[in-house]
Design a protein around this motif. Structure first.
Motif, mmCIF file in Angstrom:
data_model
loop_
_atom_site.group_PDB
_atom_site.id
_atom_site.type_symbol
_atom_site.label_atom_id
_atom_site.label_comp_id
_atom_site.label_asym_id
_atom_site.label_seq_id
_atom_site.Cartn_x
_atom_site.Cartn_y
_atom_site.Cartn_z
ATOM 1 N N UNK A 1 37.355 -5.214 6.970
ATOM 2 C CA UNK A 1 36.677 -4.160 7.247
ATOM 3 C C UNK A 1 34.998 -4.613 7.441
ATOM 4 N N UNK A 2 34.878 -5.296 6.185
ATOM 5 C CA UNK A 2 33.540 -5.908 6.171
ATOM 6 C C UNK A 2 33.154 -6.907 7.001
ATOM 7 N N UNK A 3 34.007 -7.585 7.565
ATOM 8 C CA UNK A 3 33.888 -8.764 8.405
ATOM 9 C C UNK A 3 33.329 -8.206 9.803
ATOM 10 N N UNK A 4 33.996 -6.869 10.096
ATOM 11 C CA UNK A 4 33.749 -6.191 11.246
ATOM 12 C C UNK A 4 32.259 -5.359 11.085
ATOM 13 N N UNK A 5 32.082 -4.886 9.949
ATOM 14 C CA UNK A 5 30.764 -4.012 9.876
ATOM 15 C C UNK A 5 29.663 -4.921 9.582
#
Length: 419
Positions: A403-407
């Motif tokens: 998720x954090x890679x995307x955000x």
């Protein structure tokens, strides 16, 4: 991003293996050699991705991408000590494929997010993205113990005015409470010796001991232990900004020793300040380190006061009780307009990726964001999740990494695509 995900997981595992809790300084290592080794690992990894890097004398490091007005991403590679109660090796970097977690101190605070931010920069670079601003991923090594890293970096490189720090909560932090750490001095007492407990001012004390006569009835009543001639109190650690999530081992020890006045001041709002409150929440007061010597009993307390309050208001209230104190550490609050471009963009990115409709929030924790003229803390924690920061068995989930890679990738892109 699947390939980058696997690489990011492995890199998080590797960087956790460095015990980068603060150690005594050595010749070229202001925070200990292992912290410097951790920084070197991070910068070497960034160099392998083709980024320019610079080490500021092992106080902090910098990874640069692009040209133009500076934009900061502020992370830290130091960690609080492991503490007690772990069921996984605190510096093992265990990759748990069954439970889809990476275990270890710093997994969430802040090595995991630091690695993720670096991989997001790599992903953008690999895609051919050319930022219209110069992105500076700044990695400090003394965030948990005084921010000497930020002071050193600012004086040698100059701090960008705008940016974010992936070291708090989503959707985005618009305000942070002020931080005040005081060392209070209480009179010496007879009948016991060697009273000590706690490891860091910003960690709820989970272990306290004293040399004192053993009263078996009281030991049982207070759930204490008698080991090797010492009375021992065990609690549960938590971040200093959220003391309600921990169990302070000092509190029960003071009750056992009959130090009622000291207990009242420290744990029963004896200074009358815990009612201070605004939109950023109530003031928190957490006595986290205690030590006794011939001069007296010294207690280091972590205070997080509401962002619209003045530090002197807190100090004036404490001074009324005539307890001598020393200011160990102090940081002014951070307060941004919820609708400014930085806050609205970051909040919008989070909502876009997650499909939620969240609004900016305030916290009691202190992040590097307050080192910027316009800065915000941005993730990685989310409402409803288990919080293991500064606790035993800290971990980051595979889902969180994905998720954090995307955000963070989208946030960096949106905030640096225009001059």
């Amino acid at each position: 991003m699947d390939k980058l995900f696997d690489q990011a997981v492995n890199s998080i595992s590797e960087i956790i293996k460095f015990d980068s809790s603060q150690k005594p300084p050595e010749s070229n290592y202001p925070f200990g050699k292992e912290t410097a080794d951790c920084l070197n690992y991070f910068l070497t990894l960034a160099s392998s991705f083709g980024f320019e890097t610079k080490n500021y004398d092992n106080y902090a490091g910098e990874v640069t991408f692009g040209k133009g007005e500076d934009f900061a991403i502020l992370v830290h590679l130091d960690v609080v000590p492991a503490g007690t109660g772990w069921t996984h090796e605190p510096f093992g970097g265990e990759i748990d494929s069954v439970n889809e977690k990476v275990w270890g101190r710093g997994a969430m605070d802040d090595k995991g997010p630091a690695i993720i931010a670096l991989y997001c920069m790599k992903a953008l670079k690999d895609e051919g993205f050319i930022p219209k601003k110069r992105i500076k991923l700044i990695a400090g090594c003394n965030e948990e113990n005084g921010w000497k890293c930020i002071d050193y970096y600012s004086s040698h490189a100059g701090m960008p005015e705008t940016g974010f720090s992936p070291d708090a909560d989503f959707p985005v932090i618009y305000a942070e409470k002020g931080i005040l750490q005081l060392k209070l001095k209480f009179p010496a007492k007879r009948g016991f010796s060697g009273l000590c407990g706690g490891e860091r001012a910003n960690m709820v004390c989970d272990y306290c001991e004293v040399n004192a006569p053993a009263d078996n009835e009281k030991i049982g009543a207070f759930n204490l232990f008698c080991e090797n001639g010492k009375i021992i109190s065990r609690g549960k650690s938590a971040h200093g900004s959220t003391p309600e999530l921990g169990i302070n081992a000092i509190a029960v020890m003071l009750e056992y020793l009959g130090l009622d006045e000291m207990y009242g001041l420290l744990f029963d709002d004896g200074f009358g300040i815990c009612g201070f409150e605004d939109v950023t929440g109530k003031l928190t007061f957490s006595p986290n380190v205690i030590e006794q010597n011939d001069e007296g009993i010294f207690v280091t307390c972590d205070i997080r006061y509401p962002a619209t309050y003045d530090r002197q208001t807190v100090l004036d209230a404490i001074s009324v009780k005539k307890i001598p104190y020393e200011i160990i550490h102090s940081q002014q609050p951070l307060y941004n307009d919820k609708d400014c471009e930085l806050i609205s963009t970051l909040c919008g990115v989070y909502n876009e990726v997650t499909g939620k409709n969240m609004r900016p929030v305030a916290i009691g924790g202190g992040t590097y964001a307050r080192a910027l003229k316009c800065g915000a803390a941005f993730g990685p924690e989310e409402e409803g999740e288990e919080n293991t920061i500064h606790k035993a068995d800290e971990y980051i989930t595979f889902e969180k990494i994905r998720k954090c890679l995307k955000i963070y990738k989208l946030a960096i892109e949106k905030l640096t695509c225009k001059k």
